[in-house]
Design an enzyme around this catalytic site. Structure first.
Site, PDB file in Angstrom:
ATOM      1  N   GLU A   1      -5.880  -4.444  -8.887  1.00 53.96           N
ATOM      2  CA  GLU A   1      -5.684  -4.778  -7.472  1.00 53.96           C
ATOM      3  C   GLU A   1      -7.019  -4.827  -6.742  1.00 53.96           C
ATOM      4  O   GLU A   1      -7.279  -5.718  -5.931  1.00 53.96           O
ATOM      5  CB  GLU A   1      -4.759  -3.746  -6.816  1.00 53.96           C
TER       6      GLU A   1
ATOM      7  N   GLY B   1       0.051   3.702  -6.432  1.00 56.59           N
ATOM      8  CA  GLY B   1       1.309   4.383  -6.749  1.00 56.59           C
ATOM      9  C   GLY B   1       1.991   3.746  -7.953  1.00 56.59           C
ATOM     10  O   GLY B   1       2.646   4.428  -8.741  1.00 56.59           O
TER      11      GLY B   1
ATOM     12  N   ALA C   1       0.861  -1.191   0.000  1.00 58.20           N
ATOM     13  CA  ALA C   1       0.000   0.000   0.000  1.00 58.20           C
ATOM     14  C   ALA C   1       0.892   1.234   0.000  1.00 58.20           C
ATOM     15  O   ALA C   1       2.061   1.174   0.398  1.00 58.20           O
ATOM     16  CB  ALA C   1      -0.916   0.004   1.213  1.00 58.20           C
TER      17      ALA C   1
HETATM   18  C1  5RP Z   1       0.630  -0.467  -6.958  1.00 59.59           C
HETATM   19  C2  5RP Z   1       0.309  -0.356  -5.521  1.00 59.59           C
HETATM   20  C3  5RP Z   1       1.375  -0.696  -4.539  1.00 59.59           C
HETATM   21  O1  5RP Z   1       0.862  -1.606  -3.631  1.00 59.59           O
HETATM   22  C4  5RP Z   1       1.795   0.540  -3.822  1.00 59.59           C
HETATM   23  O2  5RP Z   1       2.159   1.526  -4.785  1.00 59.59           O
HETATM   24  C5  5RP Z   1       2.958   0.267  -2.874  1.00 59.59           C
HETATM   25  O3  5RP Z   1       4.118  -0.014  -3.627  1.00 59.59           O
HETATM   26  P1  5RP Z   1       5.515  -0.316  -2.935  1.00 59.59           P
HETATM   27  O4  5RP Z   1       5.368  -1.637  -2.245  1.00 59.59           O
HETATM   28  O5  5RP Z   1       6.482  -0.360  -4.083  1.00 59.59           O
HETATM   29  O6  5RP Z   1       5.807   0.809  -1.985  1.00 59.59           O
HETATM   30  O7  5RP Z   1      -0.760  -0.001  -5.136  1.00 59.59           O
HETATM   31  O8  5RP Z   1      -0.415  -0.029  -7.769  1.00 59.59           O
END
Ligand code: 5RP
Length: 249
Positions: A127, A120, A107
């Site tokens: 998801e 992100g 997340a």
């Molecule tokens: C991708 C997501 C990821 O879970 C989120 O961006 C967290 O990424 P990371 O583990 O690289 O910090 O939602 O769409």
């Protein structure tokens, strides 16, 4: 370094547990590995939903070490599908899956109520779909992702390209500052507006509202269906938070 960012060659699967490999004992907290192993180990024989991002990649690598013990995986992005494939993990089409005990994903922000901002990496729609099918949603994150109020991380919104300006105006009317994610297309061929400047005090209401704007595919708020279990890495190991009644399959 984030607790979850452990190189794949640093771990090995021995006697049912993931352990530090080679000289890596002591380089990271065994508790971190134990918690990943717990999630991975509980998936034995079943279909696993797999998230996207650097944290989810660590889980994928853990799954690779036990690929003969799972029935297969459903990926939430092309990137995760490629990583699963490279490890020899059978990929399943979500439409062929009727029961998925667990979905594991990272997340961008998470609250103590286990509501999340995700997307992100731009995979928010798939998801949310895979998470919706799973019986248990496990969020794995390092402690920096825990927030009291969601919104410091810009809120991703996947939008049909022709609706970009219309949706941007609607998001501005909510007090946000939408910024088009430059040079980015989602796996579904859409664009992302990252909304800055929101302080999200009622994530369920905001998720419902933004999802209702014509042209929005998905908002990266995961509050109506939050995580069931949060494994949060910190300097002293991994803390586990559960919603009442939530359990690993
Ligand atoms: C991708 C997501 C990821 O879970 C989120 O961006 C967290 O990424 P990371 O583990 O690289 O910090 O939602 O769409």
């Amino acid at each position: 370094a984030k607790l979850w960012e452990i190189p794949e060659d640093a771990v090995t699967w021995e006697g049912g547990e993931i352990r530090p490999a080679g000289d890596n004992a002591g380089k990271f907290k065994p508790m971190t590995l134990a918690d990943v192993a717990k999630v991975a180990g509980k998936t034995g024989g079943s279909i696993v939903g797999v998230g996207t991002g650097s944290t989810a990649n660590f889980f994928i690598d853990a799954l690779g070490a036990m690929r003969d013990r799972i029935a297969g995986a459903v990926a939430s992005s092309e990137a995760s599908a490629a990583r699963l494939c490279a490890l020899g993990i059978p990929l399943l089409d979500l439409n062929d899956v009727t029961d998925m005990p667990v979905y594991v994903d990272g997340a961008d922000e998470v609250t103590s109520q286990l509501a999340m901002i995700k997307g992100g990496g731009g995979a928010l729609t798939r998801e949310k779909i895979v998470g919706a099918v799973a019986r248990t949603f496990v969020c794995i994150a390092d402690g920096s992702k825990l927030v009291a109020t969601l919104g410091r991380f810009p809120l991703p919104v996947e939008v049909i390209p022709m609706a970009r300006a219309h949706v941007a105006r609607a998001l501005e009317a909510l007090g946000g500052r939408p910024v088009l994610r430059a040079g980015f297309k989602t796996d579904n061929g859409n664009v992302i507006l990252d909304v800055h400047g929101l302080s999200i005090t009622d994530p369920v209401a905001l998720e419902t509202h933004i999802d209702g704007i014509t042209g929005v595919v998905t908002v990266g708020l995961f509050a109506r269906r939050p995580a069931d279990i949060l494994l949060l890495g910190g300097p002293d190991g991994v803390a586990e938070h559960r919603r009442p009644g939530a359990g690993l399959p």
